[in-house]
Write a protein that holds these residues in place. Sequence first.
Motif, PDB file in Angstrom:
ATOM      1  N   UNK A 156      27.497  64.445  64.162  1.00  0.00           N
ATOM      2  CA  UNK A 156      27.788  64.563  65.541  1.00  0.00           C
ATOM      3  C   UNK A 156      29.198  64.214  65.948  1.00  0.00           C
ATOM      4  N   UNK A 157      29.663  64.552  67.497  1.00  0.00           N
ATOM      5  CA  UNK A 157      30.737  63.929  67.809  1.00  0.00           C
ATOM      6  C   UNK A 157      30.679  64.059  69.184  1.00  0.00           C
ATOM      7  N   UNK A 158      30.991  63.060  69.991  1.00  0.00           N
ATOM      8  CA  UNK A 158      30.896  62.919  71.489  1.00  0.00           C
ATOM      9  C   UNK A 158      32.408  63.169  71.889  1.00  0.00           C
ATOM     10  N   UNK A 159      32.568  64.001  73.075  1.00  0.00           N
ATOM     11  CA  UNK A 159      33.898  63.903  73.767  1.00  0.00           C
ATOM     12  C   UNK A 159      33.483  64.426  75.280  1.00  0.00           C
ATOM     13  N   UNK A 160      34.015  63.605  76.081  1.00  0.00           N
ATOM     14  CA  UNK A 160      34.016  63.689  77.690  1.00  0.00           C
ATOM     15  C   UNK A 160      32.515  63.885  78.282  1.00  0.00           C
TER      16      UNK A 160
END
Length: 213
Positions: free
Chosen positions: A196-200
């Motif tokens: 997973x990756x969190x952006x904005x």
Amino acid sequence: AYQGKKYYVLGGTVSNYTGLTLYEGTWYDLNAGAVNTQYTGLVKYNGNWYYVEKGILNWNYTGLTKYYSTWYYVYKGMLNWGYTGLTNYGGTWYYVSGGKLNQSYTGLVKYNGIWYYVEKGCLNWGYSGLTRYNGTWYYIDHGVLNWKYTGLTYYVDCWYYVENGILTWKYTGVTKYYGTWYYVQNSAINWKYSGTFTQNGHLYQISYGIVVG
């Protein structure tokens, strides 16, 4: 003039002079006293090189001319040793360095405020991709540096992320390319990453470099 040729007369007799001479506002190229109407190319006179066309110095000519095995850059009738940049010859743009055509150069050249991509001395309008110049990688779009482009580009078996025409190596995040979202790490797609990756504020599910949810 005699038998269709113009001759150089000195002291009432024809001279065997070879070189440039001025007559009624025009410079002529003489070979053994006669105007050399068969010659087009460079002539040296008083330490400078001039461009002669069919025996007459052409002050209007700007471009390339071949002298023996080397191509030189002429500006308004004179060989310009100080010029480095592009010039058009026969519909093709060439790279000149120090007054000579440089066929070994591949890279960027600035001309009239625009950066162009040159490959082996010729402007390559067909090239789109990355090129390195003074330690920085730039994005070329059909032979011209594209400062407006932000997105992915393919270069030597890898996909890179370009921002405003420059590969910065700093970007980590997701980016969309032709309808698919990819995970980029340090400005290159990371095909090995799954997770997973969190952006904005958005959480992305990634599988081998591709956003799947």
